[in-house]
Write a protein that holds these residues in place. Sequence first.
Motif: not given
Length: 642
Positions: A2-3, A15, A17, A85
């Motif tokens: 997921f981001k 950002e 992950f 996310d």
Amino acid sequence: MFKVTFAFEDGSKVEAFANAGDNLLEVARGANVAIDAPCSGNGACGKCRVQLKGGEVDSKKTLHISDEEFEKGWRLACMSKISADVEVLVPDIASAYKSRMKVADLSSKEEIAIFEKAKSQIEETGIQFRNSLEVVELQMAEPSLDDTMPDVERLTRALRKFMNLNRIRVPYAVLRKLPDVLRASKFSVKCVVRVTPNDMFVYDIFDSKEDVIMGGLAVDIGTTTVSAVIINMATGEILAKSSSGNGQIRYGADVINRIIETTKPGGIKKLQDAVIKETINPMIHEMCRSIHLPENQIYRMCVASNTTMNHLFAGINADYLRTEPYIPAFFKTNSMFASDVGIEINKDAHIIMAPNIGSYVGGDITAGALVSMIWNRPEFSLFIDLGTNGELVFGNSDFMMSCACSAGPAFEGGDISCGMRATDGAIEACTIDKETMEPTYKIVGEPGTKPVGLCGSGIIDVISELYMTGIINPKGKFVREGKRIRHDHYGMGSYVIAFEEEAGSSKDVEITEVDIDNFIRAKGAIFSAIRTMLSSLDFDVSMIDDVYVAGGIGSGINMQNAVNIGMFPDVPLEKFHYIGNSSLTGAYLMLYSTEAEKKTYDLAANMTYMELSTVPTYMDEFVGACFIPHTDASMFPNVHQR
């Protein structure tokens, strides 16, 4: 996978992950996103607050976030797991502890006055300010078919003739540049060397036409803050000064949490990288850039820090410091060089470390004791360094005794809901009107800077003013009502210093009863340590002639307010002296003067260390001191009179 997007109030984003179930705080740490977590992520402090802006996380409800705040998307990062996310807002107050690096304006006399005063006082004792670094100028005959001596032998012979020493060491870094420098300069060169009675070490070589500055670096590694200066080793002039939050703080606000972190796989390397690669090296680069000095022209470094920070800086296992019988790997070492630990200065630069004297009394205190001048006065003096650990030295020219108490990070803003370092946006001084209960405060930073939180000196002022105006009682509970006094649905009281619309953060700047209670314990640790140490010598506070207070908790604390809350003994105010960051000043003196360095080693060797945890009366003293100003009112007659 997921981001995870971390958004900040200035509009920037980072950002990362993560896998399902990953802890949000750990994801932030891995992405080098600064989120304050003094408890190292066990859910106790409630400072790692973030706000959901998109997506969702699997998050436990805690007492640190109200139902209304939970509905608005507020979560604790340490209690949240990745399930999709997600985008979260990291508010300024959550990252205020890791402030932007600050390079001081040395045109301000205040920035260098403390160093100059300390140097002058040390010189008056007969200690000379000189060291083993020199710039030597040489003119050599150029080689020919009749004179085919190798370059390095030509250099060493010239140095040997100049300095009359048998052993001369030329490291690889100098050997590599030697042929080109000799020919470009027509064999007229300047060498930066370290000279001892037995040998000479060549650090660098330059064309004789160049102006050569021998740089030196002094660093105070605090648990919360790192400060440093670059100096000219020939003159002692301070060329640059800088401070920054210690990158290790995201692994916990206190040394115990950080030591625990080192026991995890790769933990020692993570903690070492946080203080060296993320903190000290960027400070070096920024300072060098500001004065146009190449980093490899810094030839010596001195570090003053507590015993745990020394171990983590050196990449040495510190776990045995926290378990009985509390044994460090070293008290002092002269075997470390820049290349050993990855400090980005001259690779062969020697690193001097101010000596430790106990598991919780380190080089920051021995360096500070040097600056305090206790050792040169017949009067009985008390030296107090206010930091995450409160460390004390008492004595005179005949003896010195030291001890350390776990004050916690409150003096540097930790454990306080709106606490922060003494950096831009911090309220560092405050008064409260007795009738209207309206505050007037002073903020760190440029005119017009909005308040973000409270630093140590500001917290002392606010609690003292709340007590002296009758807004709180001796237990730290609110007993008056007004527009700035609020109670949550649990009945917890708080005082609003700056409402959200006048603050520079996303919430009110306020101090709660929990904050006050945390600070009462911190100040209680200091006062009870003073009492315990004095009692062990059959002394009382009336026998203290001078009190020297150090620590970077603000521009200087209001001593009267510190007495009002029972942190310092109730003695005449003229006995108190604020001496700033004595750890950094002491590191500067040790760096510049070989005799001052040796004197610090002597002080450490002759200082008695008292382990408070082994003193049966300490806990009784501590319990008595957890009250404003104290459970025994007779100890603070002047406070009660006021």
